[in-house]
Design a protein around this motif. Structure first.
Motif, PDB file in Angstrom:
ATOM      1  N   UNK A   1       0.973  -1.304   0.023  1.00 49.58           N
ATOM      2  CA  UNK A   1       0.238   0.182  -0.159  1.00 49.58           C
ATOM      3  C   UNK A   1       1.182   1.295   0.231  1.00 49.58           C
ATOM      4  N   UNK A   2       2.184   1.118  -0.337  1.00 47.33           N
ATOM      5  CA  UNK A   2       3.150   2.171  -0.400  1.00 47.33           C
ATOM      6  C   UNK A   2       3.287   3.202  -1.871  1.00 47.33           C
ATOM      7  N   UNK A   3       2.150   3.085  -3.073  1.00 47.91           N
ATOM      8  CA  UNK A   3       1.290   3.803  -3.381  1.00 47.91           C
ATOM      9  C   UNK A   3       1.925   4.960  -3.536  1.00 47.91           C
ATOM     10  N   UNK A   4       1.025   5.427  -2.377  1.00 45.25           N
ATOM     11  CA  UNK A   4      -0.013   6.507  -1.324  1.00 45.25           C
ATOM     12  C   UNK A   4       1.097   6.784  -0.678  1.00 45.25           C
TER      13      UNK A   4
ATOM     14  N   UNK B   1      -6.641  -0.841   8.229  1.00 45.21           N
ATOM     15  CA  UNK B   1      -7.094  -0.817   7.032  1.00 45.21           C
ATOM     16  C   UNK B   1      -6.189  -1.343   6.298  1.00 45.21           C
ATOM     17  N   UNK B   2      -4.624  -0.292   6.222  1.00 42.77           N
ATOM     18  CA  UNK B   2      -3.465   0.514   5.564  1.00 42.77           C
ATOM     19  C   UNK B   2      -2.894  -1.471   5.702  1.00 42.77           C
ATOM     20  N   UNK B   3      -2.927  -2.480   6.490  1.00 39.15           N
ATOM     21  CA  UNK B   3      -2.544  -3.533   6.915  1.00 39.15           C
ATOM     22  C   UNK B   3      -3.429  -4.654   6.060  1.00 39.15           C
ATOM     23  N   UNK B   4      -4.512  -4.275   5.844  1.00 37.72           N
ATOM     24  CA  UNK B   4      -5.295  -5.393   4.885  1.00 37.72           C
ATOM     25  C   UNK B   4      -5.322  -4.746   2.869  1.00 37.72           C
ATOM     26  N   UNK B   5      -5.323  -4.261   2.785  1.00 37.35           N
ATOM     27  CA  UNK B   5      -4.804  -3.606   1.672  1.00 37.35           C
ATOM     28  C   UNK B   5      -3.793  -4.613   0.800  1.00 37.35           C
ATOM     29  N   UNK B   6      -4.248  -4.752  -1.162  1.00 36.95           N
ATOM     30  CA  UNK B   6      -3.405  -5.656  -1.212  1.00 36.95           C
ATOM     31  C   UNK B   6      -3.325  -5.207  -2.388  1.00 36.95           C
ATOM     32  N   UNK B   7      -1.654  -4.964  -2.995  1.00 39.62           N
ATOM     33  CA  UNK B   7      -2.513  -4.600  -3.925  1.00 39.62           C
ATOM     34  C   UNK B   7      -2.156  -5.073  -5.554  1.00 39.62           C
ATOM     35  N   UNK B   8      -2.673  -5.153  -6.710  1.00 38.19           N
ATOM     36  CA  UNK B   8      -3.278  -5.684  -7.552  1.00 38.19           C
ATOM     37  C   UNK B   8      -2.948  -5.255  -8.804  1.00 38.19           C
ATOM     38  N   UNK B   9      -1.491  -6.363  -9.289  1.00 41.36           N
ATOM     39  CA  UNK B   9      -1.490  -4.989 -10.537  1.00 41.36           C
ATOM     40  C   UNK B   9      -1.820  -5.636 -11.750  1.00 41.36           C
TER      41      UNK B   9
ATOM     42  N   UNK C   1      -5.655  -0.995 -14.764  1.00 40.83           N
ATOM     43  CA  UNK C   1      -5.050  -0.429 -14.858  1.00 40.83           C
ATOM     44  C   UNK C   1      -4.914  -1.114 -12.833  1.00 40.83           C
ATOM     45  N   UNK C   2      -3.604  -0.757 -12.106  1.00 41.40           N
ATOM     46  CA  UNK C   2      -3.201  -1.435 -11.186  1.00 41.40           C
ATOM     47  C   UNK C   2      -4.220  -0.661  -9.935  1.00 41.40           C
ATOM     48  N   UNK C   3      -4.166  -1.402  -8.935  1.00 47.28           N
ATOM     49  CA  UNK C   3      -5.571  -0.531  -7.796  1.00 47.28           C
ATOM     50  C   UNK C   3      -4.763  -2.030  -6.461  1.00 47.28           C
ATOM     51  N   UNK C   4      -6.068  -1.261  -5.224  1.00 50.89           N
ATOM     52  CA  UNK C   4      -5.119  -1.250  -4.042  1.00 50.89           C
ATOM     53  C   UNK C   4      -6.980  -1.765  -4.190  1.00 50.89           C
ATOM     54  N   UNK C   5      -7.136  -2.996  -3.486  1.00 49.97           N
ATOM     55  CA  UNK C   5      -8.681  -3.666  -2.303  1.00 49.97           C
ATOM     56  C   UNK C   5      -8.375  -4.408  -1.198  1.00 49.97           C
ATOM     57  N   UNK C   6      -8.829  -4.408  -0.462  1.00 47.61           N
ATOM     58  CA  UNK C   6      -8.669  -4.725   1.223  1.00 47.61           C
ATOM     59  C   UNK C   6      -9.172  -6.669   0.755  1.00 47.61           C
ATOM     60  N   UNK C   7      -8.680  -6.828   1.489  1.00 48.34           N
ATOM     61  CA  UNK C   7      -8.612  -7.856   1.615  1.00 48.34           C
ATOM     62  C   UNK C   7     -10.090  -9.139   2.651  1.00 48.34           C
TER      63      UNK C   7
ATOM     64  N   UNK D   1      -5.976 -17.456  -4.009  1.00 50.03           N
ATOM     65  CA  UNK D   1      -4.882 -17.117  -3.968  1.00 50.03           C
ATOM     66  C   UNK D   1      -4.070 -15.623  -4.208  1.00 50.03           C
ATOM     67  N   UNK D   2      -4.686 -15.380  -4.356  1.00 50.62           N
ATOM     68  CA  UNK D   2      -4.388 -13.407  -4.227  1.00 50.62           C
ATOM     69  C   UNK D   2      -4.969 -12.564  -3.026  1.00 50.62           C
ATOM     70  N   UNK D   3      -4.823 -13.546  -2.096  1.00 46.17           N
ATOM     71  CA  UNK D   3      -5.400 -13.188  -0.347  1.00 46.17           C
ATOM     72  C   UNK D   3      -6.060 -12.536  -0.682  1.00 46.17           C
ATOM     73  N   UNK D   4      -7.745 -12.690  -1.183  1.00 47.68           N
ATOM     74  CA  UNK D   4      -9.045 -11.880  -0.436  1.00 47.68           C
ATOM     75  C   UNK D   4      -9.646 -13.014  -0.230  1.00 47.68           C
TER      76      UNK D   4
END
Length: 334
Positions: free
Chosen positions: A11-14, A47-55, A111-117, A240-243
């Motif tokens: 979640x370091x994109x922000x 929220x920061x902990x549970x956001x997953x980056x999706x390419x 585009x890439x995005x972050x989503x909550x697990x 497999x992506x962690x959701x």
């Protein structure tokens, strides 16, 4: 406590704020009490902990039972691979799901995005309503405080959108509801030909989805015998992506307006749905035992819909509609 086993959480994109911001909504302008500030801060950290980056990437969206070699040539570099090990076999030119609203296979590039697990819990939503001065959720009476941290709460579409936008203000980056293209991309492991968003791509009762007796046991444990299956989340393995809980344990609101023919003219790049409509898209299904799972409801490709604001006849259904929020990197959903 909800189980968690997510390998990659980016979640370091922000530039996320270290502390929770005070509420910036029109509902409540006064400074939160120290107790409420602690609740908001807890939600921010969670929220920061549970956001997953999706390419981002490209895939064929829709009922891929109808895929052809010609269509597959549209996404030669995608993650969509035929019959991945452990996943459901793809028949030749035979649809998987009933209905006609997902039969037009079409290329989508995201585009890439972050989503909550996880879906939003009742505890999360209580923090939001307290901070914004809104009426408390009726789920508090249904479930009680003991399990508020592990059940997906129900809400109308407008509340879901306001919650995600408010949460983004607290975290320090814009957040919103996912598009259905984003949700399906995640549920299908970045566009793979997999029907169920489980760890194996299959429905395996009591292994990767709860059986009916497990829901019953949970209700009895918490003395909620009169309540239907409770959408308790984080109790089964993620995809497999962690959701977690994409298959069941409450439908999820999408940002998109619903149009049964939208796939026929959807743009390829970052589609956000029709400009107008009367109903909003839902994905997933209600809390349901794997041994009783209605096939089309559990499919990653199945679409549902509901009015964004309930009418008198439909109010009771809205406890089945939940949300998980996204943060977009290269686009902002209007």
């Amino acid at each position: 406590m909800m189980k968690r086993n997510i390998a990659v959480v980016l979640f370091s994109s922000f530039a996320l704020s270290a502390c929770a911001k005070s509420s910036e909504t029109n509902h409540k302008s006064s400074k939160p009490s120290p107790e409420l500030q602690q609740k908001i801060q807890k939600l921010v950290e969670k929220t920061k902990k549970n956001m997953i980056f999706v390419e981002g990437g490209s895939y064929l969206m829709g009922d891929f039972g109808l895929v052809t070699p010609e269509l597959e040539k549209m996404v030669p570099n995608s993650m969509a691979v035929k019959n991945p090990k452990g996943n459901t076999e793809k028949p030749s030119n035979q649809p998987f799901s009933p209905g006609a609203d997902n039969k037009t296979l079409h290329k989508v590039t995201l585009s890439s995005f972050n989503m909550n697990a996880y879906k939003t819990t009742l505890e999360d939503f209580n923090t939001f309503t307290e901070a914004t001065g809104q009426a408390a959720s009726t789920d508090n009476k249904r479930y009680g405080s003991n399990i508020a941290h592990e059940v997906a709460t129900g809400m109308a579409w407008q509340q879901a959108k306001e919650y995600c936008q408010w949460l983004g203000q607290q975290v320090g980056t814009p957040m919103d509801l996912p598009t259905e293209a984003q949700w399906e991309y995640v549920a299908r492991n970045k566009g793979q030909y997999t029907l169920f968003a489980t760890n194996t791509g299959k429905v395996e009762p009591k292994k990767n989805l709860w059986g009916l007796d497990q829901y019953d046991n949970y209700r009895h444990l918490h003395d909620l015998q009169t309540v239907a299956n409770i959408p308790v989340i984080g109790q089964t393995p993620p995809n497999p992506l962690g959701f977690y809980d994409l298959v069941t344990n409450n439908y999820e609101w999408m940002n998109d307006w619903y149009d049964k023919d939208y796939y026929k003219h959807s743009p390829s790049n970052n589609p956000i749905g029709p400009k107008t409509g009367t109903e909003k898209v839902l994905r997933g299904t209600l809390a349901m035992g794997a041994d009783n799972l209605m096939m089309a409801d559990g499919f990653n490709i199945a679409r549902s819909k509901a009015l964004p604001i309930p009418n008198d006849e439909s109010k009771s259904k809205y406890r089945l509609y939940s949300v998980r929020c996204v943060a977009n990197i290269q686009q902002t959903i209007k």
